[in-house]
Design an enzyme around this catalytic site. Structure first.
Site, PDB file in Angstrom:
ATOM      1  CE  LYS A   1      40.128  42.160  23.345  1.00  0.00           C
ATOM      2  NZ  LYS A   1      40.360  42.426  24.743  1.00  0.00           N
ATOM      3  CG  ASN A   2      37.833  39.565  24.652  1.00  0.00           C
ATOM      4  OD1 ASN A   2      39.013  39.906  24.759  1.00  0.00           O
ATOM      5  ND2 ASN A   2      36.835  40.329  25.030  1.00  0.00           N
TER       6      ASN A   2
ATOM      7  CB  CYS B   1      41.366  47.599  30.078  1.00  0.00           C
ATOM      8  SG  CYS B   1      41.851  47.790  28.361  1.00  0.00           S
TER       9      CYS B   1
ATOM     10  NE  ARG C   1      39.165  42.893  33.928  1.00  0.00           N
ATOM     11  CZ  ARG C   1      39.455  42.914  32.642  1.00  0.00           C
ATOM     12  NH1 ARG C   1      40.279  43.834  32.176  1.00  0.00           N
ATOM     13  NH2 ARG C   1      38.939  42.033  31.809  1.00  0.00           N
TER      14      ARG C   1
ATOM     15  CG  ASP D   1      36.973  35.695  43.721  1.00  0.00           C
ATOM     16  OD1 ASP D   1      37.221  36.627  42.937  1.00  0.00           O
ATOM     17  OD2 ASP D   1      35.819  35.365  44.037  1.00  0.00           O
ATOM     18  CD  GLN D   2      33.905  32.639  42.322  1.00  0.00           C
ATOM     19  OE1 GLN D   2      33.376  31.532  42.214  1.00  0.00           O
ATOM     20  NE2 GLN D   2      34.100  33.222  43.503  1.00  0.00           N
TER      21      GLN D   2
ATOM     22  CG  ASP E   1      33.821  44.114  26.326  1.00  0.00           C
ATOM     23  OD1 ASP E   1      34.126  44.526  27.455  1.00  0.00           O
ATOM     24  OD2 ASP E   1      34.126  42.981  25.910  1.00  0.00           O
TER      25      ASP E   1
ATOM     26  CB  ILE F   1      30.112  43.798  33.934  1.00  0.00           C
ATOM     27  CG1 ILE F   1      28.833  43.383  33.201  1.00  0.00           C
ATOM     28  CG2 ILE F   1      31.162  42.677  33.912  1.00  0.00           C
ATOM     29  CD1 ILE F   1      28.158  42.132  33.706  1.00  0.00           C
TER      30      ILE F   1
ATOM     31  NE  ARG G   1      45.414  45.758  26.041  1.00  0.00           N
ATOM     32  CZ  ARG G   1      45.691  45.439  27.276  1.00  0.00           C
ATOM     33  NH1 ARG G   1      46.022  46.375  28.120  1.00  0.00           N
ATOM     34  NH2 ARG G   1      45.647  44.190  27.687  1.00  0.00           N
TER      35      ARG G   1
HETATM   36  N1  EPU Z   1      35.224  38.586  38.930  1.00  0.00           N
HETATM   37  C1  EPU Z   1      35.404  38.234  40.230  1.00  0.00           C
HETATM   38  N2  EPU Z   1      36.087  37.078  40.496  1.00  0.00           N
HETATM   39  C2  EPU Z   1      36.591  36.295  39.519  1.00  0.00           C
HETATM   40  C3  EPU Z   1      36.404  36.664  38.182  1.00  0.00           C
HETATM   41  C4  EPU Z   1      35.713  37.829  37.915  1.00  0.00           C
HETATM   42  O1  EPU Z   1      34.972  38.935  41.132  1.00  0.00           O
HETATM   43  O2  EPU Z   1      37.226  35.278  39.838  1.00  0.00           O
HETATM   44  C5  EPU Z   1      34.499  39.808  38.614  1.00  0.00           C
HETATM   45  C6  EPU Z   1      35.369  40.857  37.953  1.00  0.00           C
HETATM   46  O3  EPU Z   1      36.067  41.612  38.916  1.00  0.00           O
HETATM   47  C7  EPU Z   1      34.360  41.653  37.166  1.00  0.00           C
HETATM   48  C8  EPU Z   1      33.304  40.635  36.796  1.00  0.00           C
HETATM   49  O4  EPU Z   1      33.488  39.536  37.670  1.00  0.00           O
HETATM   50  O5  EPU Z   1      33.790  42.630  37.969  1.00  0.00           O
HETATM   51  C9  EPU Z   1      33.329  40.151  35.377  1.00  0.00           C
HETATM   52  O6  EPU Z   1      34.567  39.563  35.082  1.00  0.00           O
HETATM   53  P1  EPU Z   1      34.738  38.417  34.010  1.00  0.00           P
HETATM   54  O7  EPU Z   1      35.603  37.384  34.605  1.00  0.00           O
HETATM   55  O8  EPU Z   1      33.409  38.013  33.477  1.00  0.00           O
HETATM   56  O9  EPU Z   1      35.490  39.190  32.851  1.00  0.00           O
HETATM   57  P2  EPU Z   1      36.939  38.905  32.283  1.00  0.00           P
HETATM   58  O10 EPU Z   1      37.086  37.479  31.962  1.00  0.00           O
HETATM   59  O11 EPU Z   1      37.944  39.551  33.146  1.00  0.00           O
HETATM   60  C10 EPU Z   1      36.178  39.208  29.819  1.00  0.00           C
HETATM   61  C11 EPU Z   1      36.670  39.999  28.643  1.00  0.00           C
HETATM   62  C12 EPU Z   1      36.356  41.458  28.878  1.00  0.00           C
HETATM   63  C13 EPU Z   1      34.852  41.622  29.045  1.00  0.00           C
HETATM   64  C14 EPU Z   1      34.358  40.725  30.189  1.00  0.00           C
HETATM   65  C15 EPU Z   1      32.860  40.745  30.355  1.00  0.00           C
HETATM   66  C16 EPU Z   1      38.555  38.751  27.846  1.00  0.00           C
HETATM   67  C17 EPU Z   1      40.033  38.630  27.726  1.00  0.00           C
HETATM   68  N3  EPU Z   1      38.111  39.807  28.515  1.00  0.00           N
HETATM   69  O12 EPU Z   1      36.873  39.730  30.946  1.00  0.00           O
HETATM   70  O13 EPU Z   1      36.774  42.144  27.719  1.00  0.00           O
HETATM   71  O14 EPU Z   1      34.549  42.957  29.348  1.00  0.00           O
HETATM   72  O15 EPU Z   1      34.769  39.372  29.946  1.00  0.00           O
HETATM   73  O16 EPU Z   1      32.232  40.359  29.190  1.00  0.00           O
HETATM   74  O17 EPU Z   1      37.819  37.925  27.338  1.00  0.00           O
HETATM   75  C18 EPU Z   1      37.538  43.988  26.491  1.00  0.00           C
HETATM   76  O18 EPU Z   1      37.600  43.238  25.500  1.00  0.00           O
HETATM   77  O19 EPU Z   1      37.673  45.235  26.421  1.00  0.00           O
HETATM   78  C19 EPU Z   1      37.317  43.406  27.800  1.00  0.00           C
HETATM   79  C20 EPU Z   1      37.579  44.045  28.928  1.00  0.00           C
END
Ligand code: EPU
Length: 464
Positions: free
Chosen positions: A62-63, A156, A161, A164-165, A345, A367, A437
């Site tokens: 999915k991701n 979710c 989430r 900023d980055q 996850d 995380i 989802r």
């Molecule tokens: N974060 C920041 N600033 C940013 C980006 C992220 O502070 O600009 C923080 C987030 O708030 C969080 C942490 O960094 O606390 C990790 O976020 P990350 O960006 O790594 O995760 P994501 O891209 O939002 C993806 C997956 C998630 C999975 C995470 C970690 C997708 C669509 N989602 O989320 O998947 O848990 O990486 O591996 O790829 C799921 O499939 O159930 C799911 C939530």
């Protein structure tokens, strides 16, 4: 309201009423919320206690699919994506592309995308809000059109989430990014320009977003402190298959040399790491014997190590993993980390398995700041759980008992499914749409392994 399936008897463990669990239970919306809901509601109903046995095939990730479909916007010809999973989030991502005027054609697991007809840079607000991964459209649209207007995404309920980055990366590439309310407006008068970007936080989505945008920037972009998850490598491989020049994906420094055009491609999505892990956990938790086919065992090393520590037998070869368990599990300690650490996850479904392990397990979530909403639900099934900040303590009990619980998010839903499969009696999971989802055909797959899972729709009952 009453459930068509009817006939379950929740048998909470005596500990449920006890002190330690009370604070956890009080934080839960629980079953009563769904009883007040007017609309007919679906539930997933599981008759627990049957060990999973047999073989199961894993679907496309999915991701990875979400990132690849978003990145397909950049293609200047037609690109064909294969092994696409049939899950709700991917359907929404395709709809988002279509809302921008992109032509898509789906046939089975194959999607053809032709973004030459793209006519907009602002996907519909409500649709984009449904999906965290809609943020990838910022990078894709900036790379394609030099402008993007995308709302802060939903996704979710697992804590803050930030983006900023992502936005720091877009600004470094030369885009002007403004935030108006919950809308992100990014534009670049000139072509994006390659830059050195250090990620202050390791972020999967941020790395993917910047990677996508940098493909069409002029010159070299170096992303340092990049995430290394399998889907980072996947999106880089996909972009490279269209002629992008990305090196180092899967390490913490990624180099992207921008290119003028991206040509046609035909690309198959890798198997789902988290579906694989959930099946491994479900097999072990039910004391079953399951052979999981079409997966990538190296993506599962952290989970495999922890299952072995808990006393589960795991064997792998090529694209097959066999998981066997016939005894009590040992309590273990788990800490979620970025790849190749233990994936966040899988933390939630793993808590279900640990609910009946011998001793007290510690589960640390590092995380996300609110990814323990499954614990009150597990407590409804008798689990002895206690939460202290980002540490959960799970004291093993002999059995879970079927109860009415709620899937509060996607992987919390997976935790409820695993717990329902393990439990004595019947478990009713409200809000199973969260599970849809991310898990393809989960009811069919589990039933083919000997589980008894069904979906029911509640009907109005005026006598209540
Ligand atoms: N974060 C920041 N600033 C940013 C980006 C992220 O502070 O600009 C923080 C987030 O708030 C969080 C942490 O960094 O606390 C990790 O976020 P990350 O960006 O790594 O995760 P994501 O891209 O939002 C993806 C997956 C998630 C999975 C995470 C970690 C997708 C669509 N989602 O989320 O998947 O848990 O990486 O591996 O790829 C799921 O499939 O159930 C799911 C939530």
């Amino acid at each position: 309201m009453s459930a068509q399936a009817g006939g379950y008897e929740a048998q909470p463990h005596p500990f449920n009423g006890g002190g330690e669990c009370r604070s956890i239970l009080s934080g839960s919306a629980g079953y009563s919320a769904s009883l007040q809901n007017e609309a007919p509601a679906e539930k997933m109903v599981i008759d627990g206690g049957y060990p999973l046995t047999g073989e199961v095939e894993i679907g496309g990730g999915k991701n990875p699919a979400l990132a690849v479909v978003a990145a397909s916007l950049l293609c200047d010809e037609t690109c064909v994506i294969e092994n696409l999973p049939y899950v709700e989030d991917v359907r929404v991502m395709i709809e988002l592309l279509e809302s921008l005027g992109v032509k898509t054609e789906r046939s089975g697991r194959t999607l053809a995308v032709d973004a030459r007809s793209i006519s907009g840079c602002a996907p519909p607000y409500e649709l984009a809000r449904k999906l965290r991964a809609s943020s990838y459209l910022i990078g894709a649209l900036l790379g394609k059109l030099g402008r993007a207007q995308v709302p802060y995404p939903g996704g979710c309920n697992i804590g803050k989430r930030g983006l900023d980055q992502h936005l720091k990366g877009m600004r470094a590439l030369g885009a002007r990014v403004d935030e108006a309310g919950d809308m992100i407006i990014a534009r670049s008068a000139r072509k994006l320009a390659g830059a050195d970007i250090y990620m202050d936080k390791i972020t999967v989505g941020g790395t993917i977003n910047v990677l996508i945008a940098a493909c069409r920037a002029q010159g070299l972009t170096v992303i340092s402190n990049a995430a290394k998850e399998p889907h980072i490598v996947e999106v880089a491989n996909f972009l490279n298959s269209m002629g992008a020049r990305i090196k180092g994906a899967g390490t913490d420094v990624i180099r992207v040399q921008g290119v003028e055009r991206l040509h046609e491609t035909s690309y198959a999505i890798i198997p789902d790491q988290i579906e694989t892990g959930t099946m491994m956990i479900a097999a072990a938790a039910t004391r079953g014997d399951v052979t999981i086919r079409g997966c990538i065992p190296t993506h599962m090393e952290a989970l495999t190590a922890k299952l072995l520590e808990a006393g589960v037998r795991v064997d792998d070869r090529d694209d097959v993993i066999r998981v066997r368990s016939n005894g009590a599990h040992r309590a273990i300690a788990i800490k979620t980390q970025v790849y190749p650490g233990f994936p966040t996850d899988l933390q939630q479904p793993m808590c279900s398995l640990l609910a009946t392990a011998r001793g007290t397990s510690t589960v640390t979530e590092s995380i996300f700041d609110d990814r323990f909403r499954h614990l009150p639900e597990l407590a409804r099934m008798g689990a002895r759980v206690r939460l202290n900040g980002s540490d959960a303590y799970i004291e093993g009990i002999p059995h879970l008992y079927g109860a009415a619980v709620t899937a509060t998010d996607l992987r919390a839903g997976a935790a409820m499914v695993v717990a329902g499969l393990m439990a004595h009696g019947v478990t009713e999971i409200a809000e199973p749409h969260y599970i849809d989802r991310g898990y393809e055909l989960i009811t069919d797959k589990l039933n083919s392994l000997g589980a008894r899972v069904r979906r029911v729709t509640e009907v109005a009952d005026d006598s209540l």
